[in-house]
Design an enzyme around this catalytic site. Sequence first.
Site, short mmCIF file in Angstrom:
data_model
loop_
_atom_site.label_atom_id
_atom_site.label_comp_id
_atom_site.label_asym_id
_atom_site.label_seq_id
_atom_site.Cartn_x
_atom_site.Cartn_y
_atom_site.Cartn_z
N ASP A 288 0.84 -1.20 0.00
CA ASP A 288 0.00 0.00 0.00
C ASP A 288 0.88 1.25 0.00
O ASP A 288 2.01 1.20 0.45
CB ASP A 288 -0.85 0.09 1.27
CG ASP A 288 -1.72 -1.13 1.47
OD1 ASP A 288 -2.00 -1.81 0.49
OD2 ASP A 288 -2.09 -1.36 2.63
N1 URA Z 1 -1.30 -5.95 3.76
C1 URA Z 1 -1.73 -4.67 3.82
O1 URA Z 1 -2.75 -4.36 4.41
N2 URA Z 1 -1.00 -3.74 3.17
C2 URA Z 1 0.14 -4.00 2.52
O2 URA Z 1 0.77 -3.09 1.98
C3 URA Z 1 0.57 -5.32 2.48
C4 URA Z 1 -0.16 -6.29 3.10
#
Ligand code: URA
Length: 234
Positions: A102
């Site tokens: 993310d």
């Molecule tokens: N899980 C999440 O919520 N975000 C990420 O970036 C990776 C795994």
Amino acid sequence: MKLVRLIANLGYGSRKQVALMFREGRITDPEGDVLYADDKVGHADIRIDGEPLDPPAGLALMLHKPAGYTCSTRDPGRVIYDLLPPRFRLRSPALSPVGRLDRDSTGLLLMTDDGALLHRIIAPKSKLAKVYEAQLASDLRGDEAETFASGTLMLESEKTPLAPVELEIVEPRFARLALTEGRYHQVRRMFAAVGNHVEALHRSRIGGLSLGDLPAGAWRPLDTDDLELLFSSS
Ligand code: URA
């Protein structure tokens, strides 16, 4: 492969622009002798303006992703490609992230232009563990490890339960998790499902491969030892 195509595919310019670079004498061998577009030389024996070529197709790299960058080419904000040499955006085959982090997550991100390698890493049957460290808004209750390991946890709008996830509580608001799946926003949604909120998320390891001392924002190519580590389960 013809030299013009090889060099254009590495993002140095269109075929027309690369042909012009040949005519201008900017493309040489390691001794500085001018090369011609129909010469037969390997990647390692080509220099452009005296510099070795970028790595050939088959490139795999690790990036220490900082917060605030998206794993996309199109986002108008900061994107992971801004952290790499500009030519890497123009390569063919394209250099793609292997799974995503993310925008606000940090840590180990792999990228490759090798479709078979990408598939081998993300294919569900590879079951490569991805290790995350999560800073939480509230103290853990103590029953989360059991819930996450159960193999029955359903996330909102999903049709199948999550595969078991190992959770280690490091501090009351700090936990380490090992996932073998990669569902959308999985870690954040898992903690939301148990009434908590992830304030910061960092991926520290994939398979046996860690960031080591690579600073945030930096990248390095992977070699065969790294790939071996990646697929080892340590
Ligand atoms: N899980 C999440 O919520 N975000 C990420 O970036 C990776 C795994």
